[in-house]
Design an enzyme around this catalytic site. Structure first.
Site, PDB file in Angstrom:
ATOM      1  N   SER A  14       0.813  -1.218   0.000  1.00 46.59           N
ATOM      2  CA  SER A  14       0.000   0.000   0.000  1.00 46.59           C
ATOM      3  C   SER A  14       0.848   1.271   0.000  1.00 46.59           C
ATOM      4  CB  SER A  14      -0.929   0.014   1.211  1.00 46.59           C
ATOM      5  OG  SER A  14      -1.643   1.239   1.275  1.00 46.59           O
ATOM      6  N   SER A  16      -0.698   4.147   0.544  1.00 43.82           N
ATOM      7  CA  SER A  16      -1.523   5.118   1.259  1.00 43.82           C
ATOM      8  C   SER A  16      -0.779   5.879   2.347  1.00 43.82           C
ATOM      9  CB  SER A  16      -2.762   4.422   1.841  1.00 43.82           C
ATOM     10  OG  SER A  16      -3.647   4.041   0.816  1.00 43.82           O
ATOM     11  N   THR A  61      -9.126  -1.885   2.346  1.00 45.98           N
ATOM     12  CA  THR A  61      -8.857  -2.379   1.002  1.00 45.98           C
ATOM     13  C   THR A  61      -9.065  -3.890   0.995  1.00 45.98           C
ATOM     14  OG1 THR A  61      -7.270  -2.320  -0.833  1.00 45.98           O
ATOM     15  CG2 THR A  61      -6.348  -2.602   1.390  1.00 45.98           C
ATOM     16  N   LYS A  65     -13.726  -4.671   1.948  1.00 48.51           N
ATOM     17  CA  LYS A  65     -14.709  -3.647   1.606  1.00 48.51           C
ATOM     18  C   LYS A  65     -16.164  -4.111   1.734  1.00 48.51           C
ATOM     19  CE  LYS A  65     -11.590  -1.183  -1.518  1.00 48.51           C
ATOM     20  NZ  LYS A  65     -11.423  -0.611  -2.882  1.00 48.51           N
ATOM     21  N   ASN A  86     -14.983   1.584   1.895  1.00 48.02           N
ATOM     22  CA  ASN A  86     -13.525   1.720   1.882  1.00 48.02           C
ATOM     23  C   ASN A  86     -13.027   2.805   2.835  1.00 48.02           C
ATOM     24  OD1 ASN A  86     -14.032   4.150   0.492  1.00 48.02           O
ATOM     25  ND2 ASN A  86     -12.272   3.879  -0.849  1.00 48.02           N
ATOM     26  N   ASP A 101     -14.504   5.014  -3.840  1.00 47.18           N
ATOM     27  CA  ASP A 101     -13.966   4.357  -5.034  1.00 47.18           C
ATOM     28  C   ASP A 101     -14.555   4.921  -6.331  1.00 47.18           C
ATOM     29  OD1 ASP A 101     -12.265   2.637  -3.686  1.00 47.18           O
ATOM     30  OD2 ASP A 101     -13.745   1.023  -3.560  1.00 47.18           O
ATOM     31  N   ALA A 130     -13.655  -3.886  -7.206  1.00 47.92           N
ATOM     32  CA  ALA A 130     -13.311  -2.612  -7.836  1.00 47.92           C
ATOM     33  C   ALA A 130     -14.037  -2.439  -9.166  1.00 47.92           C
ATOM     34  CB  ALA A 130     -11.805  -2.517  -8.040  1.00 47.92           C
ATOM     35  N   ARG A 155     -20.308 -13.983 -13.043  1.00 49.26           N
ATOM     36  CA  ARG A 155     -20.195 -12.717 -12.318  1.00 49.26           C
ATOM     37  C   ARG A 155     -20.403 -11.533 -13.258  1.00 49.26           C
ATOM     38  NH1 ARG A 155     -15.083 -11.739  -8.441  1.00 49.26           N
ATOM     39  NH2 ARG A 155     -13.903 -11.912 -10.404  1.00 49.26           N
ATOM     40  N   GLY A 240      -3.184   3.600 -12.266  1.00 50.43           N
ATOM     41  CA  GLY A 240      -4.104   3.810 -11.159  1.00 50.43           C
ATOM     42  C   GLY A 240      -3.692   4.821 -10.117  1.00 50.43           C
TER      43      GLY A 240
END
Length: 277
Positions: A14, A16, A61, A65, A86, A101, A130, A155, A240
Site C-alpha cells: 500500500s 496510502s 482495502t 470492503k 472503503n 472508489d 473494484a 459474475r 491507477g
C-alpha cells in the site's frame, strides 16, 4: 495528533501512508497514517481496537470492503449503493461507512484522460469489487452502453443484469472481441501486479481513438502490461495512481472536512513506485 490507517490483507504494497503523510506535511496538518495487516476474520476486532486507540478513521482495502458493510452503524448513500465500504469514520461511538472508489475513479479518468461518461460506451475488464464499483459509477454518471469481461462469466452476467435493471444501461457480458466497441476501456483485473504479469488485453483488441484507464499501480514503472499493449495500438492510457489519490483525498475530506494536497499525494506515490518491488 490525528491518527489514521489502512487495513488490508496483504497490505505491504500500500502507498496510502506515504501519500497521506505527504499531504499532511504540505497542508500543515498534524496527523499520522499507518498500515495494518488484518486478516478477514479479525476485521471487526481491528476496527474496535482502532476506535479504542483514538483513531479518527481508517481506509479498507482488499478483502475487507464488502465484509465491513454489516459492521457499520450507518452507511452513506454511496456506500449503500455500491455495497462496499472503503472509508470508516469513528464518531461519537458510532461507525460511519463511506465509499470513495466510484467518485475517485470518475475524477481520475477525467483528470488524466479527459473522459466524460455521458452517452459514451465503456468496457470493464474484471468485475470483482473494484470493477463492480466502477461499472456502477459509470452507469450513474450516464454511460450508455457497457461490455463486461471476467474470468467468471456468471459474475459478469450478474453485473450486466444489475446495470440494466437499476440504471437502464445496455450492458452485456462479452469477450475480448467486444473491447473495440468501447470509447473507454477500464482494466480492473489483477493484470500488472507481480502475481499476474500478463496483459489483460493485447494490441489487437484495441482501436485508435479509445482511451484506457488501468487501475493497477505497476511496481517500479509507470506502464502496466495492458498499457504497453494499448500504446502499440495508438491508445492513450493512464495507470491507477490518480484514482488512489482521488480516493484518498475524498476520504480525508470525509474524515476532517479539509482538502488534501493532491499534487503532493501524486508526487509521493510516483516517487514511491520507482523503488517499489
Amino acid at each position: 495528533m490525528q491518527r489514521f490507517a489502512v487495513f488490508g490483507h496483504p497490505i505491504n504494497h500500500s502507498f496510502s501512508p506515504i501519500m497521506h503523510e505527504a499531504s499532511f506535511r504540505a497542508i500543515g496538518f498534524e496527523g499520522v497514517y499507518e498500515r495494518r495487516d488484518v486478516p478477514p476474520n479479525q476485521l471487526k476486532a481491528a476496527l474496535q481496537q482502532a476506535e479504542v486507540e483514538g483513531f479518527l478513521g481508517v481506509n479498507l482495502t482488499i478483502p475487507h470492503k464488502q465484509l465491513a458493510v454489516p459492521m457499520m452503524d450507518e452507511l452513506t448513500p454511496e456506500a449503500a449503493r455500491l455495497g462496499a465500504v472503503n472509508t470508516v469514520l469513528f464518531r461519537d461511538g458510532r461507525w460511519l461507512g463511506h465509499n470513495t472508489d466510484g467518485l475517485g475513479f470518475l475524477l481520475a479518468v477525467k483528470a488524466k484522460l479527459g473522459f466524460e461518461p455521458q452517452g459514451k460506451r465503456a468496457a470493464v475488464i474484471g468485475c470483482g469489487g473494484a470493477g463492480r464499483a466502477i461499472a456502477l459509477s459509470l452507469a450513474g454518471a450516464g454511460i450508455a452502453d457497457m461490455v463486461l469481461l471476467d474470468v467468471d462469466a456468471g459474475r459478469a452476467q450478474a453485473l450486466a443484469e444489475t446495470l440494466h435493471r437499476d440504471y437502464a444501461v445496455a450492458a452485456q457480458a462479452a469477450d475480448h472481441a467486444a473491447l473495440c466497441r468501447a470509447d473507454l476501456v477500464v482494466q480492473c483485473s489483477p493484470s500488472g501486479l507481480a502475481v499476474c504479469p500478463e496483459p489483460a488485453a493485447v494490441a489487437a483488441d484495441f482501436r485508435p481513438g479509445q482511451v484506457l484507464y488501468d487501475i493497477v499501480i505497476p511496481p517500479g514503472q509507470p506502464q502496466t502490461p495492458t498499457m504497453r499493449e494499448a500504446a502499440l495500438a495508438g491508445v492513450r492510457s493512464a495507470n491507477g495512481i490518480r484514482m488512489l489519490v482521488e480516493q484518498g483525498a475524498l476520504s480525508f475530506r470525509f474524515w476532517t472536512g479539509l482538502e488534501a494536497n493532491r499534487e503532493a499525494m501524486e508526487r509521493a506515490v510516483e516517487e514511491g513506485m520507482v523503488s517499489h518491488d
